[in-house]
Each structure stands twice: as structure tokens, then as C-alpha cells.
Design an enzyme around this catalytic site. Structure first.
Site, short mmCIF file in Angstrom:
data_model
loop_
_atom_site.label_atom_id
_atom_site.label_comp_id
_atom_site.label_asym_id
_atom_site.label_seq_id
_atom_site.Cartn_x
_atom_site.Cartn_y
_atom_site.Cartn_z
N TYR B 101 -10.06 -1.80 -0.21
CA TYR B 101 -10.15 -1.68 1.24
C TYR B 101 -10.40 -0.22 1.59
O TYR B 101 -9.76 0.68 1.04
CB TYR B 101 -8.83 -2.14 1.90
CG TYR B 101 -8.76 -1.76 3.37
CD1 TYR B 101 -9.26 -2.62 4.34
CD2 TYR B 101 -8.23 -0.54 3.77
CE1 TYR B 101 -9.23 -2.26 5.68
CE2 TYR B 101 -8.20 -0.17 5.11
CZ TYR B 101 -8.70 -1.04 6.06
OH TYR B 101 -8.68 -0.68 7.39
N GLU B 189 -14.52 -0.39 9.06
CA GLU B 189 -13.81 -0.92 7.89
C GLU B 189 -14.74 -1.62 6.92
O GLU B 189 -15.71 -2.28 7.34
CB GLU B 189 -12.78 -1.98 8.34
CG GLU B 189 -11.59 -1.42 9.06
CD GLU B 189 -10.59 -2.51 9.36
OE1 GLU B 189 -9.47 -2.43 8.84
OE2 GLU B 189 -10.94 -3.45 10.10
#
Lengths: 289, 383
Positions: B101, B189
Site C-alpha cells: 500500500y 493512493e
């Protein structure tokens, strides 16, 4: 008596030639605020509402001995206007403008930390010491001089609570709208500590809302550092969760904070009574006084 | 404003972040043609602003033409949490060993940007943040200087990313931060950032939310927003057009006010007095007559609404303008569609009360009485 603003504040209005700037300068003057200058690039030499206009804030500050600025500059240029006021330098800068890009404000906030200037806002109604001076757009007629301080993230909610206080005969020392944007100059904690140090403030009303963790942090501050009693209100109990919270924003500090309930719990465990309605807030203030 | 996945990937890819080969499709034929061109296996992914698309059946992995046809047919036209899917992204399925991530956002508590890296990608990262906050490495960025390369490396090493790919991941993070900074990002993101068996990294999903207040200086993103409007509901389209902060809720008392805090308080009071709010609608500061009329139009067009409460406490907003707007909106009706309760206070409220046509609305002096009256009206309609 007051914090941050009083009858001696010497005010320059940035953006005084715009519609809102002019209207609210007139309102401020009518209220008794000592507006000494305007600052608008390219408009130096003009006069608005009987006040001389300068091209730069530094010129206005020097010529008129200004120590305070109110910013009515459109969002695209307001960040720059805040930098200009910080650089002048002034003691207090109140940014009324709504819709300033967040990244601009992050840089302004960073610059403010290197100065002794207090920045209030942006996206705020300003501040007022009733009977002495008001900075910004607050409707002066609902305020009454007295000994209760008020700090709020929401302008219109400030008016609502102040109106209820005044109707019940409770006057205010100073009311500070700190603004609802993600990045603001003066936090709850800074405003609360100013009221704590003010001998003429007997109690404080703090109005918060969902989002962020400022209220939780303020609750911890009240618990540890405040002897002046505080009454609270939190807006947004029925707001749908997650609607305006960005995805990544939620994981910065983990979830479970930022909701109305977590704020109410934090305040109550710090001994702050939290009202269900604005009228109940005033009941609580009466009990605290 | 939130970009669709295909748009965010375009922006990331243009900046130099590796993304899988992909193509946008609006029909089953287009989807199959794209799959054939890219080569199986491919993922077929619904392009709507909804989280958890995979779990809701909005993403399917297919191995041949027949499966592609079936999946595209399933997904196109499906209803995903209230949104009709009318575009899919057909994308090369990446064979991966690990999922990371990577994200950048504004930490409002610190007043600074923060870059984040975790080796626990590919899952719901909010859950990770809650259960095991230390599994996400966070590095705050000084907005005056931007992200230094060492900060990207620090975040990557703190997160425990494998040494073989640490340099590549740091480079993705640096690029992502720069992009976030240049394009006025709110959140950027990549989840997951896939790591292949050859130690390549590739962005398998992409999120890019833009600061609404900065759209004026992001013309390309403005174009993307307009192009992406296909997935909006009718009421959202109207709110966008009028420029309101509007959230539809499940109740029947319509609410219009100025300032988020006061509007939320009005919602809370409707609930407190036993009613159910139908919406959140903030007209913002300094609203003129036209804007007030648009707000009424917006709330009237929600068929669930049985009554409307106007709660305006003027600061920069002026009561006379509000009253003009209410008159303007209501005078066009032979019969007012739903009862409207008005509470006006603050700047120019007295002037407003003089202008307001009291044949068309119910006027109340206080916030409490106005909310109570609107709740009563709504109950009468339901009874």
C-alpha cells in the site's frame, strides 16, 4: 475584557474594494472597529468607506500603524494575501475567505509558525469583542458584552449559540470563529488557552463538529490545563458517517475518532457538559457561572 | 472531486508510475475486443465511485472470450450501491507475489502532508490502520520543502519493504507525492501496488481525489471530471450544477441552511424532535436570491420530502436576499408543493422578514420552533 481584539486594534482590510470587503468594512466601522486602512494591489490612493487604500499591506501597516488584518481576498489569491500579512508583519490576521486550496493553507500555516502573528481562519466569520470591535462578518447586533468566551468551528452555529446566550442575558467577552477548514491558523487549544489566561472570562462555550480530532485534543487540554469551566456542543450527530471523509484521511491516525460521539465522550470525560440543543448549552452555561 | 480508476491510472501512468495495460469499454463487444487485444487473463472492473467493488461483484477475472463476454454482460448495467455501471475497465491481470500500500494525503491534525507505506496492501487498509497502526509507516512532509528523497526511503524501510524492491517503491512514492502536490490532490493512493515475481512494481488500483477548492487551477482534471459524470445520480448532477454541498438522506424533512455547522445542527434537531432529515443542503456563505431558489428547487425535486425547513442565520448571507429567493421560487407555483417553514436571523433579517411573502410560507421566530413546525407538517402528510 477580551482576547486578541479590542477597541485599540488598528485594522487593515485586504480586499477592501471588493463587494464583500466594502460591505463588511462599513459594517465593522459602524460597529466601532478602528479600521485604519485598506490594501489592494493597484488600488493604492483610492478611498473606500472613508478609509485610505494602499497597494501593499506593508505600506498600510507603516503609514497607519496597523496591527491587525482582515482578509476578504478571493480564494485563488487569499493564500498569497495571508503570506503578505504575515510578512508585513502584523500581530493578528483574520482570514474570512471560504474555499482556499488546502495545500496553500498548509504552506501559510507553515510560515505562520515562524512568526509571532496569530492567524485566525480561514473560512471563518472572524472575531468580536462585544461593545469594542468586530473583525469579519459576524452580525454585531446579536452580541452583548459580558464574561463568557466562545470558540467555534462554524460561523452560523456561533451566531445561533450567541443569540441564545444574549436572549437569556448572558454576555460575551470575546467570540472567536476559528473556521471549519481542514487546516486553520488558530486551533481550539490556542483559543481555549487565551481564554484561560483572560481574567475577564468566567466560562467558555466550545462548539465543535464531526471530522478531524481537534475536539478530542481540546478535551485533553481542558482536562489537564483549564480551571475556567467549559460548556460544549457538537454538531453532526445525525450526519451520515464517511460522506465527506476522504479514504486516506481515515487511516492517518486510525479510525474511531472524528465522530460526534467520540467528541462528546472525550469532552464529557474531561468534565465538559455537552448540550443536545443550543438552548441546552445555555442552560449548562448558567449552571457553570 | 474523485477521478475514476481509469482516469487516475492515466494520470499516474503519465507521471511515470507503472500501470497494467488497460482499455475502457462501454459495451460487451467493446469489452471483449479489448480483452482479446490485451490477452488473457484480464480483469473486468466496474468504473463507479464505490468502495469494495470486488466484494459487491463489480470486478471479475476472466480467462477466455466466453468468460469475458459473460462477465462484461453481468457488470455492465448492474446496480452497485445505487450507481448504474455503464463503463468497465478491461485490464491485464498481473501475476504477483506481494501486495503493498502506498498513499499520500493531508494530515489535518498536523497541518502537513503525510506519505504512507505498508506491506499489508491489497486489503481494506482502514482495518489495518485500526487493528495494527504500526503496520503503516508514516512520514510527514514539510510543505515548504516538499518530500526529500530520503523521506521516501525512510518510509519504505520503516514499513519493512523487501530490499530488492525498496528503491522502486521509494521512487513510486516520490512520484506520487509530486503528483499529489502539483495536481492539488486530497488523497492519492495505490492499493495494491503489486510486486511481480521479477521484482517489478505495478499499480493495480489507483485512487486520486482532488481538492475541490483548487479545481480552478487544474483544467485537465476539470475536463476529466466532466467526462466522468456518466456515473452520477440525477440529484448529484443537480447538486453539482448548482454547486451545493448536498447529501441525500433517508427521511422526509427537507433542510436548507447556511454553514455546515448550522445545517448539521438543524439535522440533529429534526432528529431530536422526532423527525427524520431528508437531506443536508448547505447553500454556503453569501448566497444570493437565485441560489436560494435553486436550493428550493433541489429539495422539492426529492419525492421523499414532505416538508421543508429553511434555517438561515446571516453573517455574510443577507436575509433580504434569502427572502427574495424564497419568494422567487414559490411565486411560480399555483399551489406550493410542500409546506415551507422559514426561520431568518442575523444580517438584514428584519429587511428579509418585511420582503418575505407570508402567504407562501410559515414563519417561525426560533430555530427550535421552526424545526418542530416542519416535523409536525411532515407527520401530518404521512398520517
Amino acid at each position: 475584557m477580551s482576547v486578541l481584539v479590542d477597541e485599540d486594534s488598528r485594522v487593515v482590510v485586504q480586499g477592501i474594494t471588493g463587494g464583500e470587503g466594502k460591505f463588511h468594512t462599513e459594517q465593522m466601522i459602524e460597529y466601532g472597529t478602528n479600521v485604519v486602512a485598506g490594501a489592494v494591489p493597484g488600488k493604492g490612493g483610492q478611498e473606500v468607506a472613508g478609509v485610505p487604500v494602499y497597494d501593499t499591506v506593508a505600506q498600510a501597516a507603516e503609514a497607519e500603524d496597523a496591527d491587525t488584518s482582515v482578509v476578504f481576498v478571493p480564494p485563488a489569491f487569499a493564500g498569497d494575501a495571508c503570506f503578505e500579512a504575515l510578512d508585513a508583519p502584523l500581530d493578528l490576521v483574520v482570514a474570512i475567505t471560504e474555499g482556499i486550496p488546502t495545500q496553500d493553507m498548509a504552506r501559510v500555516k507553515r510560515a505562520e509558525e515562524e512568526t509571532d502573528t496569530h492567524l485566525v481562519g480561514p473560512n471563518c466569520p472572524g472575531l468580536i469583542t462585544p461593545g469594542e470591535a468586530k473583525l469579519g462578518i459576524l452580525p454585531g447586533n446579536i452580541f452583548e458584552a459580558g464574561r463568557v468566551g466562545l470558540v467555534s468551528r462554524s460561523g452560523t452555529l456561533t451566531y445561533q449559540v450567541v443569540d441564545s446566550l444574549t436572549q437569556r442575558g448572558i454576555g460575551q467577552s470575546t467570540a472567536i470563529g476559528i473556521g471549519g477548514d481542514p487546516i486553520i491558523g488558530t486551533s481550539f487549544i490556542e483559543a481555549l488557552s487565551l481564554f484561560e489566561d483572560d481574567p475577564d472570562t468566567d466560562a467558555v462555550v466550545m462548539c465543535g463538529e464531526i471530522g478531524g480530532e481537534d475536539e478530542e485534543q481540546a478535551a485533553a487540554f481542558i482536562d489537564e490545563h483549564m480551571s475556567t469551566p467549559v460548556a460544549g456542543f457538537i454538531a453532526g450527530r445525525t450526519a451520515p458517517p464517511g460522506k465527506r471523509m476522504g479514504h486516506a484521511g481515515a487511516i492517518v491516525s486510525g479510525s474511531g475518532t472524528g465522530t460526534a460521539q467520540s467528541k462528546i465522550d472525550a469532552l464529557e470525560s474531561a468534565g465538559v457538559p455537552v448540550g443536545d440543543t443550543p438552548e441546552e448549552v445555555v442552560d449548562n452555561v448558567e449552571d457553570l457561572l | 472531486m474523485r477521478l475514476h480508476e481509469y482516469q487516475a491510472k492515466q494520470v499516474f501512468s503519465d507521471a511515470g508510475i507503472p500501470t497494467p495495460a488497460s482499455e475502457l469499454a462501454g459495451t460487451v463487444d467493446e469489452a471483449v475486443a479489448a480483452a482479446e487485444e490485451i490477452g488473457y487473463p484480464v480483469a473486468i472492473k466496474a468504473q463507479v465511485h464505490v468502495g469494495g467493488r470486488g466484494k459487491a461483484g463489480g470486478i471479475e477475472l476472466v480467462d477466455d472470450k466466453a468468460e469475458a463476454e459473460e462477465a462484461a454482460d453481468d457488470i455492465l448495467g448492474m446496480d452497485l450501491k445505487g450507481y448504474t455501471v455503464d463503463r468497465v475497465l478491461v485490464e491485464e491481470a498481473v501475476d504477483f507475489e506481494n501486495e503493498l500500500y502506498v498513499g499520500v494525503t493531508m494530515d489535518r491534525g498536523e497541518g502537513k502532508p503525510v506519505a504512507m507505506v505498508s506491506t499489508r496492501g491489497g486489503v481494506n487498509i482502514e482495518e489495518v490502520a485500526e487493528e495494527d497502526p504500526d503496520a503503516i509507516a508514516r512520514e510527514h512532509i514539510d510543505p515548504a520543502f516538499g518530500m526529500h528523497p530520503y523521506q521516501a526511503r525512510k518510509a519504505v524501510y520503516d514499513a519493512g519493504v523487501d530490499r530488492e524492491i525498496a528503491g522502486d517503491v521509494a521512487s513510486v512514492l516520490t512520484t506520487l507525492y509530486q503528483l499529489w502536490d502539483d495536481r492539488d490532490g486530497a488523497d492519492a493512493e495505490i492499493n495494491p501496488l503489486m510486486v511481480t515475481s521479477d521484482d517489478d512494481v505495478i499499480a493495480a488500483d489507483a485512487v486520486f481525489n482532488v481538492d475541490e477548492d483548487a479545481m480552478f487551477r487544474q483544467p485537465e482534471l476539470q475536463e476529466m471530471e466532466e467526462e466522468g459524470e456518466f456515473a452520477e445520480s440525477e440529484l448529484e448532477r443537480k447538486a453539482d450544477e448548482y454547486g451545493f454541498d448536498y447529501v441525500r438522506l433517508s427521511g422526509n424533512v427537507g433542510i436548507i441552511g447556511n454553514g455546515a455547522g448550522l445545517v448539521m445542527t438543524t439535522l440533529d434537531l429534526v432528529d431530536y424532535y422526532g423527525g427524520e432529515p431528508a437531506n443536508f443542503l448547505d447553500v454556503g456563505g453569501g448566497a444570493k436570491a437565485d441560489r436560494i431558489a435553486n436550493a428550493l428547487d433541489m429539495v422539492f425535486s426529492d419525492e421523499n420530502v414532505d416538508s421543508v425547513v429553511f434555517n438561515i442565520f446571516g453573517g455574510i448571507t443577507r436575509g433580504d436576499e434569502v427572502a427574495k429567493g424564497i419568494n422567487q421560487a414559490l411565486e411560480q407555483f399555483d399551489e406550493i408543493p410542500k409546506p415551507v417553514v422559514v426561520r431568518l436571523a442575523g444580517t438584514n433579517a428584519t429587511e428579509g422578514m418585511e420582503i418575505l411573502n407570508e402567504d407562501l410560507v410559515t414563519v417561525e421566530e426560533t430555530l427550535e420552533s421552526a424545526v418542530q413546525r416542519a416535523v409536525d407538517y411532515a407527520e401530518e402528510v404521512e398520517a
